[in-house]
Design an enzyme around this catalytic site. Structure first.
Site, PDB file in Angstrom:
ATOM      1  N   HIS A 297       0.846  -1.042   0.187  1.00 41.00           N
ATOM      2  CA  HIS A 297       0.035   0.166  -0.166  1.00 41.00           C
ATOM      3  C   HIS A 297       1.126   1.322  -0.040  1.00 41.00           C
ATOM      4  O   HIS A 297       2.101   1.160   0.580  1.00 41.00           O
ATOM      5  CB  HIS A 297      -0.758  -0.001   1.110  1.00 41.00           C
ATOM      6  CG  HIS A 297      -2.269  -0.848   1.061  1.00 41.00           C
ATOM      7  ND1 HIS A 297      -3.096  -0.797   0.009  1.00 41.00           N
ATOM      8  CD2 HIS A 297      -2.486  -1.855   1.954  1.00 41.00           C
ATOM      9  CE1 HIS A 297      -4.209  -1.664   0.455  1.00 41.00           C
ATOM     10  NE2 HIS A 297      -3.871  -2.583   1.524  1.00 41.00           N
TER      11      HIS A 297
ATOM     12  N   CYS B 261       0.037   2.694  -4.658  1.00 42.01           N
ATOM     13  CA  CYS B 261      -0.652   3.997  -4.727  1.00 42.01           C
ATOM     14  C   CYS B 261       0.158   5.169  -4.524  1.00 42.01           C
ATOM     15  O   CYS B 261       0.901   5.200  -3.657  1.00 42.01           O
ATOM     16  CB  CYS B 261      -1.860   4.031  -3.999  1.00 42.01           C
ATOM     17  SG  CYS B 261      -3.301   2.755  -4.297  1.00 42.01           S
TER      18      CYS B 261
END
Length: 323
Positions: free
Chosen positions: A206, A262
């Site tokens: 992430h 991301c």
């Protein structure tokens, strides 16, 4: 550099070896404002001996291009072709992410793409991090696979040895990808490296954006990696990565990073960028880059003079120096 007076020119020439000493470039799977993408079956990217079905779209798209390149090593893809092919691979799968290449120095996008320069004689080290966040909200499925797929590629085609590859994945069999362990691995590889060595970094997990606390981000946000224990230990900011690698590495070290998370477009805070959006034909200076970071690397009396020039002059100076 005609816009600098002679005293400023001498200060710049005297101090420039201390600025941007290592050759660092990074492939990210998306721009800062985008989220990354996952694929349920990396076999659709024709990866040989894929470690598992799920994986990151950025890692799978890049490996697809690199494996194709290995079929005709006498006819390597250029940097531009690799980035554009990644984008084409993603679009075929219905993804809108724009791969991005950033670097400490401008890369000629017509040069042949390489993980390690052929003439680099030193040791090849890698730090590979994959986090599935097992049992946590937002659990992922393919980040371990990304690491092992990249591990196989590095060993099969670039001569990386087991002893020189650090693997951090939350599978119970390897080192845990906690914030402390990731930072320790990064610091360790920097401490070990000498001129002529190569470093490969891969992060799959992430990523996020948080409010900038030191005023060095044009958009007001820091990009960050999310370690396994982020709730207890916090995030790994772009400022942390910049301090470790850009400020910490000696001259003559070649670094390639792949960041599959991301908001990762500028997660290493590098000044030059190429976006595979069909508009870029060469690397450009990143508009949002804080050039005060570069100027702070210039020590001695020249530091005060250069700092007084301001950001606009700094950008022009960078263009002249690195064009």
């Amino acid at each position: 550099m005609g816009f600098l007076n002679e005293q400023e020119r001498q200060a710049f020439e005297q101090n420039k070896p201390q600025a941007l000493r290592a050759d660092i470039w990074m492939v990210s799977g998306c721009e800062d404002h985008q989220t990354s993408a996952d694929v349920s079956n990396t076999a659709t990217f024709q990866l040989p001996d894929s470690a598992g079905r799920a994986g990151g779209a950025c890692t799978a798209a890049l490996l697809n291009v690199l494996y194709e390149d290995e079929k005709t090593p006498w006819e390597r893809h250029s940097f531009a072709q690799v980035m554009d092919s990644m984008r084409a691979n993603l679009r075929k799968k219905g993804f809108s992410q724009v791969p991005q290449l950033s670097s400490t120095r401008p890369i000629d996008m017509n040069d042949k793409f390489h993980i390690v320069p052929e003439d680099l004689p030193g040791i090849r080290r890698a730090v590979l991090v994959g986090i599935n966040y097992r049992g946590q909200k937002g659990e992922l499925r393919g980040c371990h696979n990304d690491v092992f797929n990249m591990y196989n590629y590095l060993q099969d085609y670039h001569g990386f040895q087991d002893a020189d590859i650090t693997v951090l994945v939350d599978d119970g069999d390897h080192g845990q990808p906690t914030k402390a362990n990731i930072l320790a691995a990064y610091h360790n590889v920097v401490r070990q490296s000498r001129a002529g060595d190569a470093i490969f970094l891969h992060f799959s997990g992430h990523g996020t954006k948080v409010r900038d606390q030191n005023g060095d981000e044009d958009d007001g946000y820091d990009e960050a990696m999310v370690p396994l224990d982020f709730k207890q230990s916090g995030l790994i900011l772009d400022d942390d990565l910049y301090d470790i690698f850009v400020k910490g590495l000696p001259a003559g070290v070649h670094v390639v990073a792949v960041c599959d998370c991301c908001h990762s477009g500028t997660i290493m805070d590098l000044p030059y960028v190429f976006k595979a959006n069909g508009e870029y034909r060469r690397m450009e200076i990143e508009d949002a880059f804080d050039f005060n970071k570069i100027l702070k690397l210039f020590g001695g009396k020249g530091n005060t003079m250069i700092m007084k020039m301001g950001t606009n002059v700094a950008k022009n100076m960078m263009k002249q120096f690195f064009k």
